[in-house]
Motif scaffolding. Structure first.
Motif, short mmCIF file in Angstrom:
data_model
loop_
_atom_site.label_atom_id
_atom_site.label_comp_id
_atom_site.label_asym_id
_atom_site.label_seq_id
_atom_site.Cartn_x
_atom_site.Cartn_y
_atom_site.Cartn_z
N GLY A 123 57.64 38.55 37.98
CA GLY A 123 56.17 38.59 38.52
C GLY A 123 56.41 38.00 40.00
O GLY A 123 56.91 36.85 40.13
N GLU A 124 55.47 38.70 40.87
CA GLU A 124 55.50 37.76 42.19
C GLU A 124 54.29 38.37 42.87
O GLU A 124 53.66 39.35 42.73
CB GLU A 124 56.68 38.26 43.25
N PHE A 125 53.55 37.49 43.73
CA PHE A 125 52.88 37.69 44.71
C PHE A 125 53.22 37.59 46.30
O PHE A 125 53.83 36.68 46.75
CB PHE A 125 51.73 36.87 44.73
N TYR A 162 50.43 41.96 44.38
CA TYR A 162 51.10 41.46 42.92
C TYR A 162 52.28 42.68 42.51
O TYR A 162 51.73 43.78 42.58
CB TYR A 162 50.09 41.20 41.90
N GLN A 163 53.50 42.46 42.05
CA GLN A 163 54.24 43.25 41.51
C GLN A 163 55.02 42.50 40.50
O GLN A 163 55.21 41.34 40.43
CB GLN A 163 55.46 43.64 42.67
N GLY A 164 55.34 43.40 39.44
CA GLY A 164 55.95 42.83 38.17
C GLY A 164 56.88 43.77 37.64
O GLY A 164 56.79 44.98 37.79
N ARG A 165 57.57 43.24 37.04
CA ARG A 165 58.75 44.19 36.23
C ARG A 165 59.10 43.42 34.96
O ARG A 165 59.78 42.06 34.90
CB ARG A 165 60.15 44.24 37.06
N THR A 166 58.90 44.10 33.90
CA THR A 166 59.15 43.45 32.52
C THR A 166 60.30 44.45 32.09
O THR A 166 60.21 45.58 31.83
CB THR A 166 58.04 43.41 31.65
N GLU A 167 61.40 43.86 31.61
CA GLU A 167 62.89 44.54 31.25
C GLU A 167 63.10 44.32 29.80
O GLU A 167 63.17 43.10 29.39
CB GLU A 167 63.75 43.95 32.13
N LEU A 168 63.21 45.39 28.97
CA LEU A 168 63.53 45.23 27.66
C LEU A 168 64.92 45.66 27.67
O LEU A 168 65.16 46.84 27.98
CB LEU A 168 62.62 46.09 26.79
#
Length: 473
Positions: free
Chosen positions: A76-78, A92-98
């Motif tokens: 996550g980042e701003f 804000y940008q986010g990436r959740t990886e499974l």
């Protein structure tokens, strides 16, 4: 086919919720990480263990020993651009990886056979596209918000891993054109280079759009290896008026449109082992070819400038595209006990034909220091620079536009350049905090700002700054 993709996404989500897993912030390359192979051994204390939730009383280790490895990571980042760009803004940008890895040697006694699946939950805005107006996304996790399948492949290794064949839904940047030193930075240009991202349809088979394909790797010796990959060139499917990320919004299109993207890379690596005392280095030379149709950037089929009122408005058709590149990752000074602790440099560059491409050549270089202080052995500080040259054909077209439209002050595209300074603070093995600063010169390659009066004023140089957090589960 889409039902298969949905099944993988939700299977990974359910498994993760049942048993949180180890994670890696890098894409998978040749299989599970060394940590995963050890089945999550190591310290069990909250601040010392490799993942935030730990081993869950040995459940994850037991699954690993049976050949089932689960992992997750959240980035996550701003980021904000207080100076320059198309307009000021913050996102804000986010990436959740499974990720799910299956080892069929452990599961069924089939030596060398593995299966991998990954999915993304992408969140937030797109600062580079909406505010900065840069040619290269200011973040390597920037994408349209979505829940999507990413990769889904089967891999067979033979003869003590001398031969490795992978087939399925693949990402080209898992194997090709990547510098390990450059991968520490936030701007997307230090991942999949603009030489290909701006010149291939939908940026090619890379984040967030993988594509059907196959990859063969031959390890001739411990030092010499060769890889070749064949992918479908258009991961978003045939154009229908929508942006690429929306055409394949959930990653389950499995597109075979438009032709193939073929890439080959020869690598020479030295001092890569844990016990090697010499300075580690990797040197790569590669070439790529795309078989789809392109249009000339300046001339139509009659030889008239596309800027002329007499032009057909369609560039002369050209079959195919190609490029060459080289990558160097070299440790310069070793300062600590670990094999990667010290000062390292990277250099990457390549070129492609000017008549059919946006970027004709690019160059990336930088320095990273792992373990800047003996009390911070896992921290990393780095500075990097990139330069992407707009093709001569597009520059000539812009000058033609000036002439035919009597706009002598209209900007002429020339290049985009990025300077980035970053610091990765390893607070724990499972948590990294990364402040980042970027200065972007000629966003968009020196194009007019659409928000300026008359569209004749170029986008001003931009400052981008912010902070990223990475959590391994």
């Amino acid at each position: 086919m889409r039902l298969i993709g949905y099944g993988v996404v939700f299977l990974g989500a359910n498994l993760l919720l049942a048993e949180p897993a180890a994670a890696s912030d890098e894409h998978h390359d040749d299989g599970p990480s060394e940590e995963a192979v050890d089945c999550y051994g190591g310290p069990s204390g909250f601040w010392e263990r490799s993942t935030l939730p730990g081993d869950f009383g040995g459940v994850r280790s037991a699954l690993c020993k049976k050949g089932i490895q689960l992992s997750a990571i959240h980035i996550g980042e701003f980021l904000t651009n207080p100076v320059g760009g198309q307009k000021r803004g913050g996102k804000y940008q986010g990436r959740t990886e499974l990720d799910l890895d299956l080892d069929f040697d452990k599961m069924a006694g089939v030596s060398g056979l593995t299966v991998h699946a990954s999915s993304y939950w992408l969140q937030g805005g797109r600062l580079g596209e909406k505010s900065v107006g840069s040619l290269m996304a200011v973040s390597n996790i920037e994408a349209v918000p979505s829940l999507r399948l990413y990769t889904l492949w089967l891999q067979q290794n033979l003869w003590d891993d001398m031969v490795s064949l992978r087939i399925g839904q693949l990402a080209a940047d898992d194997d090709f054109l990547i510098s390990t030193g450059a991968a520490n930075f936030v701007n997307s240009t230090f991942g999949w280079a603009p030489l290909v991202s701006t010149n291939l349809p939908s940026s090619g088979p890379v984040f967030p759009l993988a594509a059907p394909g196959a990859r063969l790797k031959l390890a001739f010796t411990d030092e010499w290896s060769w890889k070749v990959g064949v992918f479908t060139v258009e991961p978003a499917g045939r154009p229908n008026g929508q942006p690429p990320h929306w055409r394949n919004h959930d990653g389950t299109l499995f597109s075979f449109a438009a032709g193939t993207f073929d890439i080959s890379e020869l690598a020479y690596s030295i001092n890569q082992g844990k016990d090697d005392t010499g300075l580690a280095g990797t040197y790569k030379l590669g070439a790529w070819y795309a078989s789809n149709r392109y249009n000339d950037q300046r001339w139509d089929s009659t030889g008239t400038s596309l800027a002329s009122p007499n032009s057909t408005g369609v560039g002369k058709p050209i079959r195919g595209n190609w490029g060459i590149y080289g990558v160097v990752d070299q440790m310069l000074v070793r300062t600590g006990q670990g094999p990667d602790q010290g000062l390292s440099a990277f250099l990457r560059g390549g070129g492609a034909p000017s008549d059919r491409n946006v970027v004709a050549w690019d160059l990336h270089t930088g320095l990273t220091l792992k373990g800047p202080h003996e009390s911070r052995p896992d921290d990393l500080v780095g500075i990097a620079f990139t330069f992407a040259s707009i093709s001569n054909s597009l520059q000539a077209l812009d000058r033609d536009n000036r002439f035919f439209n009597n706009l002598p002050t209209r900007p002429v595209r020339d290049y985009e350049s990025v300077i980035e300074l970053t610091y990765q603070a390893a607070l724990t093995p499972w948590w990294i905090l990364q402040p980042d600063f970027q200065y972007i010169i000629h966003p968009g390659g020196n194009v007019p700002n659409p928000n300026s009066e008359g569209g004749l004023k170029k986008i001003e140089n931009a400052v981008v700054m912010g902070i990223r957090t990475t959590l391994k589960f």
